[in-house]
Design an enzyme around this catalytic site. Structure first.
Site, PDB file in Angstrom:
ATOM      1  N   ASP A 104       0.865  -1.196   0.000  1.00  0.00           N
ATOM      2  CA  ASP A 104       0.000   0.000   0.000  1.00  0.00           C
ATOM      3  C   ASP A 104       0.896   1.239   0.000  1.00  0.00           C
ATOM      4  OD1 ASP A 104      -1.768   2.039   0.511  1.00  0.00           O
ATOM      5  OD2 ASP A 104      -2.748   1.061   2.210  1.00  0.00           O
ATOM      6  N   ASP A 195      -3.179   2.204  -5.735  1.00  0.00           N
ATOM      7  CA  ASP A 195      -1.980   2.136  -4.884  1.00  0.00           C
ATOM      8  C   ASP A 195      -1.892   0.889  -4.017  1.00  0.00           C
ATOM      9  OD1 ASP A 195      -3.742   2.728  -2.731  1.00  0.00           O
ATOM     10  OD2 ASP A 195      -2.166   3.866  -1.719  1.00  0.00           O
ATOM     11  N   GLU A 196      -2.765  -0.075  -4.242  1.00  0.00           N
ATOM     12  CA  GLU A 196      -2.721  -1.285  -3.417  1.00  0.00           C
ATOM     13  C   GLU A 196      -2.678  -2.536  -4.283  1.00  0.00           C
ATOM     14  OE1 GLU A 196      -5.624  -1.661  -0.259  1.00  0.00           O
ATOM     15  OE2 GLU A 196      -5.688   0.515  -0.073  1.00  0.00           O
ATOM     16  N   CYS A 572     -28.112 -29.710   3.169  1.00  0.00           N
ATOM     17  CA  CYS A 572     -29.558 -29.810   3.032  1.00  0.00           C
ATOM     18  C   CYS A 572     -30.001 -31.042   3.800  1.00  0.00           C
ATOM     19  CB  CYS A 572     -29.936 -29.931   1.566  1.00  0.00           C
ATOM     20  SG  CYS A 572     -31.665 -30.361   1.364  1.00  0.00           S
ATOM     21  N   CYS A 575     -31.935 -33.981   1.778  1.00  0.00           N
ATOM     22  CA  CYS A 575     -31.290 -34.984   0.920  1.00  0.00           C
ATOM     23  C   CYS A 575     -29.803 -35.138   1.219  1.00  0.00           C
ATOM     24  CB  CYS A 575     -31.478 -34.629  -0.549  1.00  0.00           C
ATOM     25  SG  CYS A 575     -30.584 -33.154  -1.018  1.00  0.00           S
ATOM     26  N   HIS A 590     -31.628 -25.344  -5.461  1.00  0.00           N
ATOM     27  CA  HIS A 590     -31.795 -26.553  -4.671  1.00  0.00           C
ATOM     28  C   HIS A 590     -33.053 -26.445  -3.797  1.00  0.00           C
ATOM     29  CE1 HIS A 590     -30.052 -30.142  -2.731  1.00  0.00           C
ATOM     30  NE2 HIS A 590     -30.703 -29.703  -1.662  1.00  0.00           N
ATOM     31  N   HIS A 594     -36.704 -28.697  -3.895  1.00  0.00           N
ATOM     32  CA  HIS A 594     -37.437 -29.370  -2.814  1.00  0.00           C
ATOM     33  C   HIS A 594     -38.838 -28.805  -2.662  1.00  0.00           C
ATOM     34  CE1 HIS A 594     -34.515 -32.112  -1.355  1.00  0.00           C
ATOM     35  NE2 HIS A 594     -33.606 -31.175  -1.094  1.00  0.00           N
TER      36      HIS A 594
HETATM   37  N1  DCP Z   1      -8.506   8.078  -2.028  1.00  0.00           N
HETATM   38  C1  DCP Z   1      -9.623   8.829  -2.377  1.00  0.00           C
HETATM   39  N2  DCP Z   1     -10.711   8.871  -1.556  1.00  0.00           N
HETATM   40  C2  DCP Z   1     -10.721   8.199  -0.388  1.00  0.00           C
HETATM   41  C3  DCP Z   1      -9.605   7.432  -0.014  1.00  0.00           C
HETATM   42  C4  DCP Z   1      -8.507   7.389  -0.857  1.00  0.00           C
HETATM   43  O1  DCP Z   1      -9.607   9.440  -3.448  1.00  0.00           O
HETATM   44  N3  DCP Z   1     -11.789   8.278   0.396  1.00  0.00           N
HETATM   45  C5  DCP Z   1      -7.328   8.079  -2.925  1.00  0.00           C
HETATM   46  C6  DCP Z   1      -6.288   9.035  -2.429  1.00  0.00           C
HETATM   47  C7  DCP Z   1      -5.236   8.165  -1.835  1.00  0.00           C
HETATM   48  C8  DCP Z   1      -5.352   6.891  -2.614  1.00  0.00           C
HETATM   49  O2  DCP Z   1      -6.724   6.802  -2.963  1.00  0.00           O
HETATM   50  O3  DCP Z   1      -3.951   8.747  -1.951  1.00  0.00           O
HETATM   51  C9  DCP Z   1      -4.942   5.678  -1.834  1.00  0.00           C
HETATM   52  O4  DCP Z   1      -5.784   5.504  -0.717  1.00  0.00           O
HETATM   53  P1  DCP Z   1      -5.250   5.007   0.671  1.00  0.00           P
HETATM   54  O5  DCP Z   1      -6.407   4.672   1.531  1.00  0.00           O
HETATM   55  O6  DCP Z   1      -4.196   3.970   0.466  1.00  0.00           O
HETATM   56  O7  DCP Z   1      -4.584   6.310   1.314  1.00  0.00           O
HETATM   57  P2  DCP Z   1      -3.168   6.916   1.112  1.00  0.00           P
HETATM   58  O8  DCP Z   1      -2.341   6.119   0.175  1.00  0.00           O
HETATM   59  O9  DCP Z   1      -3.324   8.345   0.745  1.00  0.00           O
HETATM   60  O10 DCP Z   1      -2.578   6.862   2.568  1.00  0.00           O
HETATM   61  P3  DCP Z   1      -2.021   5.600   3.376  1.00  0.00           P
HETATM   62  O11 DCP Z   1      -0.600   5.936   3.660  1.00  0.00           O
HETATM   63  O12 DCP Z   1      -2.842   5.558   4.629  1.00  0.00           O
HETATM   64  O13 DCP Z   1      -2.170   4.395   2.524  1.00  0.00           O
HETATM   65 MG    MG Z   2      -2.103   4.059   0.402  1.00  0.00          MG
END
Ligand code: DCP
Ligand code: MG
Length: 657
Positions: A104, A195-196, A572, A575, A590, A594
């Protein structure tokens, strides 16, 4: 919220998404933040809407408490048996062979902006505007400023806050760079937002004989080299835990949870439930106030009550959380819906509203084409000027994908709501068929669907729109999220929302259904019909009442899908067929089988003919498409199959000669 019932400190109980701490907010003066937010929001439409939602949740909590109080010792013992069985099953599914990483980026948008404009370094920064901010850097978080907070409140909390407008092209560019790095560690990595991402590093650890700790460090360095940005990672045996772990040492840190059952249970034992992706404000509130559950481990202590109150999906989720088990396979969950939405300045200009909706229909259609998806349930989401979220859904007779089709059906939904002043419009498609829509008629009714939608008398009305008021759904957290926002709290919606279509007028056929359901239920729990629980009878009786409140609908839904056949949550009893709770459609089918069998039996008996195929064990209903084909084939061959509408005609004749 209790704004008026808390004497001179009403802000203490004013909980909104802004008051929930994010990483980097541990040292924040929470009371001050709460007070500022309370005072600045008080009297606003947002505040009123929060109050309204809070009142709904409170009512639900009261009802659930009452439901709990009604459970007898015998009920609880039965639910405990069910829970224990499920816990054992989940425990045996625990997979400690995989190593998952959740990565993240730290304060992503803010970090990108700072990288491109170093003069921002060290200053408290918010990305967004005075109405709403997307994120804040860690300097700003020290003041209680966080994502999704209105900028004017953030400014009050942190008067030196610097605002930078969003620039999505930039963020996508940096996101792509991170993905290039991820590919080198796991070509099948799962990106859940810009970002994740989740990476399975099992193979890389094994092949290179390195620890997960080393790989995590290396990955973070590689991301930094490629982007100039920092990220935090969590390492755990499954994705659920890896996500929790990535937040522990934010920013620019990592946390490793070993692949050992004992370590996991210790970790879980004191973990607040809110840390789990999928448990939002509402769920936390309900679990805490109804059952006193604060930590993940307490899910197991209260497992009998969870089984007594929630749907199988929710129960599975909660018990998994209590055990710290989670998904370990690379295949991510199948897409259930796809959506698009736009926020804009409030308007009641209808031509503008339709224009916005047309643009959204086009985006949605394009996205569906990219994934070869055709859907048949269309949901319109509207956020009004007063922040009230309304959703209206319709189930269509055919699968659609084109912009024209989407817009045309959405127009019908929207017209019914106008005039209205809105600030957000969203469209969501669900109930997919991937590729070319198959020949099966999507509107072919399931038996219980037929009964509950009004029986034979309304069977022609197969296109009846179903109305769903999202504000009365179990989770309102999701109402504040964009329809398509891939946020973990969407799990809330998936697991906890019990919405059903609005009922049509009750017909006599309902009594047939009622008798049959109760019959099945009594058979199921091996009790005489007269001993069927009062709550079941009450649930059934709701069918004849005028009150169409969400809870009644939810109870009907539960009665149909959970109590009748799946009280033990996996097997179930008629059966012995085993079906996990996630096989929703198969379970429905299902159950229908029945029910049909019983109705036919009753019909045959009433006609004085010998009952055919009445032994459910001998004629165990199979599941899945091939089984369905087989069943249909045999039904045609042996002539036993009675079309459902005909059945009701016959049934009526029997009952009202
Ligand atoms: N974002 C958004 N609206 C939200 C939450 C997040 O537009 N309600 C966007 C902005 C963030 C990005 O998504 O930069 C990533 O979300 P994160 O929850 O990962 O938050 P951050 O990366 O900013 O901070 P952290 O360091 O807590 O991950
Ligand atoms: Mg983030």
């Amino acid at each position: 919220m209790g704004a008026t019932s808390d004497g001179d400190r009403p802000w203490e109980s004013y909980q909104t998404v802004y008051t929930n701490a994010k990483a980097g907010m541990d040292g924040v003066d929470k009371e001050k933040v709460q007070r500022v937010i309370y005072e600045m929001s008080k009297g606003s439409k947002y505040f009123e809407n929060e109050q309204r939602k809070e009142a709904i949740v409170k009512q639900r909590i009261e009802r659930m408490r009452a439901q709990c109080a009604k459970l007898t010792a015998k009920d609880i013992a039965q639910f405990q048996m069910i829970a224990d069985k499920r816990i054992l099953e989940l425990e045996s599914s625990r997979d400690l062979s995989k190593i998952w990483v959740h990565s993240d980026m730290d304060a992503f948008y803010a970090a990108v902006e700072t990288l491109e404009n170093p003069s921002l370094k060290g200053k408290p920064l918010a990305v967004g505007g005075k109405s709403m901010i997307c994120t804040a850097n860690y300097e700003a978080r020290k003041f209680g400023v966080r994502a999704a907070m209105p900028g004017f409140i953030a400014l009050k909390l942190c008067p030196n806050l610097v605002f930078v407008p969003t620039n999505f092209d930039k963020y996508m560019n940096y996101s792509e760079k991170t993905r290039k790095v991820f590919r080198g560690y796991d070509p099948n990595f799962i990106a859940t937002s810009l970002d994740e991402a989740y990476l399975n590093i099992t193979t890389i650890c094994k092949d290179r004989c390195v620890s997960s700790q080393e790989v995590a460090e290396e990955l973070r360095n590689a991301i930094y080299e490629e982007t100039g940005l920092t990220c935090s990672v969590g390492v755990a045996p499954n994705r659920l835990l890896a996500k929790v772990c990535s937040d522990i040492n934010k920013p620019n840190g990592q946390f490793i949870l070993p692949n050992e059952r004992k370590a996991i249970l210790t970790f879980i034992s004191s973990l607040p439930i809110r840390k789990i992706g999928g448990i939002g404000k509402v769920t936390e509130h309900i679990l805490r106030d109804v059952l006193g559950i604060n930590t993940c481990q307490e899910m197991l202590k209260k497992s009998a009550y969870l089984c007594g109150l929630f749907s199988p999906c929710s129960i599975d989720f909660f018990l998994s959380v209590g055990l710290g088990v989670g998904n370990t396979d690379t295949q991510f969950r199948l897409r259930k819906s796809i959506s698009s939405e736009r926020t804009f300045s409030s308007t009641e200009d209808q031509s503008l509203i339709f224009k916005k909706m047309e643009e959204i229909a086009e985006t949605l259609s394009n996205d569906m084409q990219k994934e070869s998806l055709f859907g048949r349930t269309l949901t319109l989401k509207l956020k009004t000027t007063s922040f009230e979220v309304k959703t209206r859904a319709t189930s269509l007779q055919k699968y659609i994908q084109s912009k024209e089709d989407i817009f045309s059906h959405a127009t019908k939904l929207l017209k019914a709501e106008l005039p209205l002043s809105v600030r957000l419009i969203g469209l969501r498609m669900s109930h997919f068929c991937v590729g070319t829509p198959h020949s099966a008629d999507p509107m072919q009714k399931t038996l219980s669907g037929f009964i509950f939608s009004g029986g034979a008398s309304s069977s022609a009305d197969t296109n009846a729109d179903s109305l769903i008021d999202s504000e009365i759904c179990f989770s309102d957290d999701v109402n504040d999220l964009p329809l398509g926002y891939d946020h973990p709290e969407q799990v809330d919606e998936k697991h906890l929302t019990h919405c059903t279509g609005e009922r049509n007028e009750a017909t006599d056929d309902r009594s047939v259904a009622k008798v049959c359901f109760i019959y099945i239920y009594s058979f199921y729990i091996e009790m005489p019909i007269s001993s069927c629980t009062q709550s079941l009878m009450e649930g059934m009786d709701l069918m004849n009442e005028e009150d169409k409140s969400a809870d009644n609908r939810a109870l009907l839904s539960r009665t149909q899908e959970e109590v009748v056949l799946w009280i033990n949550d996996y097997m179930c009893s008629l059966c012995g067929c085993e079906l996990p709770p996630s096989f929703v459609e198969e379970r429905q089918e299902h159950s229908d089988y029945h029910l049909a069998e019983m109705l036919q039996k009753e019909s045959m008996d009433n006609f004085g003919k010998p009952t055919q195929g009445s032994n459910p064990v001998q004629k165990s209903p199979c599941v899945g498409r091939s089984a369905r084909k087989r069943r249909n084939k045999s039904a045609h061959n042996d002539g036993k199959h009675i079309p459902i509408d005909c059945f009701f005609e016959r049934s009526k004749k029997v009952r009202r000669p």
